[in-house]
Design a protein around this motif. Structure first.
Motif, mmCIF file in Angstrom:
data_model
loop_
_atom_site.group_PDB
_atom_site.id
_atom_site.type_symbol
_atom_site.label_atom_id
_atom_site.label_comp_id
_atom_site.label_asym_id
_atom_site.label_seq_id
_atom_site.Cartn_x
_atom_site.Cartn_y
_atom_site.Cartn_z
ATOM 1 N N ALA A 158 0.843 -1.201 0.000
ATOM 2 C CA ALA A 158 0.000 0.000 0.000
ATOM 3 C C ALA A 158 0.875 1.247 0.000
ATOM 4 C CB ALA A 158 -0.920 -0.010 1.225
ATOM 5 N N PRO A 159 0.356 2.366 -0.509
ATOM 6 C CA PRO A 159 1.162 3.591 -0.598
ATOM 7 C C PRO A 159 1.624 4.086 0.778
ATOM 8 C CG PRO A 159 -0.841 3.779 -1.913
ATOM 9 C CD PRO A 159 -0.976 2.530 -1.103
ATOM 10 N N GLU A 160 2.760 4.749 0.769
ATOM 11 C CA GLU A 160 3.275 5.351 1.996
ATOM 12 C C GLU A 160 2.614 6.697 2.282
ATOM 13 O OE1 GLU A 160 5.219 3.923 4.140
ATOM 14 O OE2 GLU A 160 5.420 2.134 2.891
ATOM 15 N N VAL A 161 1.913 7.227 1.284
ATOM 16 C CA VAL A 161 1.209 8.499 1.443
ATOM 17 C C VAL A 161 -0.284 8.222 1.599
ATOM 18 C CG1 VAL A 161 0.661 10.731 0.395
ATOM 19 C CG2 VAL A 161 2.928 9.710 0.065
ATOM 20 N N ALA A 162 -0.893 8.733 2.668
ATOM 21 C CA ALA A 162 -2.316 8.510 2.934
ATOM 22 C C ALA A 162 -3.184 9.337 1.996
ATOM 23 C CB ALA A 162 -2.632 8.864 4.381
ATOM 24 N N SER A 204 -5.621 -1.065 0.951
ATOM 25 C CA SER A 204 -5.800 -2.377 1.596
ATOM 26 C C SER A 204 -6.859 -2.371 2.697
ATOM 27 C CB SER A 204 -4.468 -2.879 2.171
ATOM 28 O OG SER A 204 -4.559 -4.237 2.536
ATOM 29 N N ILE A 205 -7.906 -1.592 2.489
ATOM 30 C CA ILE A 205 -8.966 -1.471 3.495
ATOM 31 C C ILE A 205 -10.091 -2.469 3.195
ATOM 32 C CG2 ILE A 205 -10.824 0.057 4.308
ATOM 33 C CD1 ILE A 205 -8.788 2.359 3.919
ATOM 34 N N PRO A 227 -13.944 -2.959 0.538
ATOM 35 C CA PRO A 227 -13.268 -1.674 0.789
ATOM 36 C C PRO A 227 -14.206 -0.488 0.946
ATOM 37 C CG PRO A 227 -12.865 -2.461 -1.463
ATOM 38 C CD PRO A 227 -13.524 -3.584 -0.735
ATOM 39 N N GLY A 228 -15.055 -0.223 -0.058
ATOM 40 C CA GLY A 228 -15.952 0.927 0.023
ATOM 41 C C GLY A 228 -16.944 0.814 1.159
ATOM 42 N N GLY A 229 -17.501 -0.371 1.345
ATOM 43 C CA GLY A 229 -18.467 -0.584 2.421
ATOM 44 C C GLY A 229 -17.868 -0.362 3.790
ATOM 45 N N ARG A 299 -6.311 0.790 7.217
ATOM 46 C CA ARG A 299 -7.150 1.367 8.264
ATOM 47 C C ARG A 299 -7.837 2.639 7.798
ATOM 48 N NH1 ARG A 299 -6.029 0.443 13.604
ATOM 49 N NH2 ARG A 299 -7.913 1.704 13.891
ATOM 50 N N CYS A 300 -9.010 2.900 8.400
ATOM 51 C CA CYS A 300 -9.714 4.177 8.234
ATOM 52 C C CYS A 300 -9.574 4.934 9.550
ATOM 53 C CB CYS A 300 -11.207 3.965 7.961
ATOM 54 S SG CYS A 300 -11.594 2.765 6.697
ATOM 55 N N TYR A 301 -9.027 6.118 9.496
ATOM 56 C CA TYR A 301 -8.867 6.937 10.696
ATOM 57 C C TYR A 301 -9.795 8.146 10.593
ATOM 58 C CZ TYR A 301 -4.517 4.261 11.225
ATOM 59 O OH TYR A 301 -3.583 3.254 11.349
#
Length: 353
Positions: A158-162, A204-205, A227-229, A299-301
């Motif tokens: 996954a990207p290092e940038v959020a 990767s969510i 992912p979207g859900g 993760r979703c923050y």
């Protein structure tokens, strides 16, 4: 052959009510398969009625939930229809007692399969999720094989940038998603959901590996990607707590749990599920606002939220301003609530004497 495009119907008529209801089964499964089945049943029965067909059929196995969902949906929408289920016919399951026999039949008849002996598991995909089960995954301690996941990248890749996104809700339904850094704004329901799948998969969510209790009475192991859900349920839960009264939200939570069970068990078109959905929709009148989220490494923050209809009172809760609140009142509140605890303690002391 009739192939209707039901993607937008799926989002607006099934996924959005699930978001409003924070719909999960056993607190983890986001019901991607269970929500798709009533949509398919509805479309199937519509065609059957238009063509004056007396029969419909499905390919669900005799051990799973989907046979129940398809058939309950069909009978609820067209009581006179007759459903054929080959997997429950002895002449079928005795001829094909296992996967090896099915692989061999497909090989002999040149039938292409998405599943091979080198990838021995079943996959069921729709726009909301992909589920993986059976084969090597029937051993609940067998780790997900490399290359299994298709909607989400591996966390280490996954990207290092959020990505920082905003999701706006009205009546508990997402109406806008914005990603300022990527210059992206989506307001169309289908495009909005597909974008969340895309950006969620990129980070990767939405992966979950679980054992669930099937309605038919056995436990099963499944691996899911949603992912979207996952992003939407997280954001909606946050804005709902922000805007709903505490006691109302307690009642709403009970409705959510009931709704999740009803959907999982195939009762979408039942009177009780219609009632539950109407109650949930009514509860969403003031669930309105914007949630800001950070998507990063699976993760979703939640970063913040705002709403014109929020019950949050910054002055009332502030430690720097007394506001319209008398601290001495808390003493009486605690005294009343401690009464039953004191009586319970007195009873226990008597039992020890």
């Amino acid at each position: 052959m009739v192939i209707p495009d039901l993607r937008k119907d799926f989002v607006t008529d099934f996924i959005w009510p699930a978001v409003q209801g924070n719909a999960t089964y056993e607190d983890r499964y986001l019901l991607g398969t269970a929500l798709a089945r009533p949509l398919i049943a509805k479309a199937m029965i519509k065609v059957a009625v238009e063509e004056k067909a007396q029969y419909v059929s499905h390919g669900a196995t005799g051990k799973g939930n989907d046979q129940i969902r398809f058939e309950l949906g069909a009978y609820a929408l067209c009581p006179s229809i007759q459903v054929l289920s080959p997997w429950r016919m002895p002449e079928f399951y005795k001829r094909f007692p296992g996967r090896n026999e099915l692989f061999e039949y497909a090989k002999v008849h040149n039938i292409p399969l998405p599943v091979t002996p080198k990838t021995p598991w079943s996959m069921d995909a729709n726009m909301m999720h992909i589920s993986y089960e059976s084969g090597v995954l029937e051993n609940p301690d067998h780790h997900a094989p490399d290359g299994l996941y298709q909607m989400t990248v591996d966390p280490e890749k996954a990207p290092e940038v959020a990505d920082i996104i905003e999701i706006e809700f009205k009546r508990g339904v997402p109406v806008r998603v914005s990603n300022a850094a990527a210059n992206v704004t989506k307001t169309d329901s289908l495009e909005l959901f597909l974008y969340l799948n895309e950006v969620g998969g990129k980070h990767s969510i939405g992966r979950v590996d679980l054992v669930e209790n099937r309605f038919i009475g056995m436990k099963s192991r499944g691996i899911y990607e949603t992912p979207g859900g996952t992003i939407l349920i997280e954001a909606h839960t946050d804005i709902e707590v922000f805007t709903l009264d505490r006691e109302m939200r307690k009642i709403k939570r009970k409705l959510d749990l009931e709704f999740g069970d009803q959907v999982y068990r195939g009762f979408w078109f039942s009177p009780e599920c219609e009632y539950t959905r109407k109650c949930i929709d009514l509860s969403q009148e003031h669930v309105e606002g914007v949630v800001t989220m950070k998507l990063y490494k699976g993760r979703c923050y939640i970063l913040g939220r705002k709403s014109e209809l929020s019950l949050y009172n910054e002055e009332l809760v502030s430690m720097n301003v007394q506001g319209d609140y008398e601290p001495t009142d808390a003493g009486g509140f605690i005294k009343i609530n401690s009464l039953r605890l004191k009586e319970y303690a007195r009873l226990r002391q008597q039992e020890k004497q």
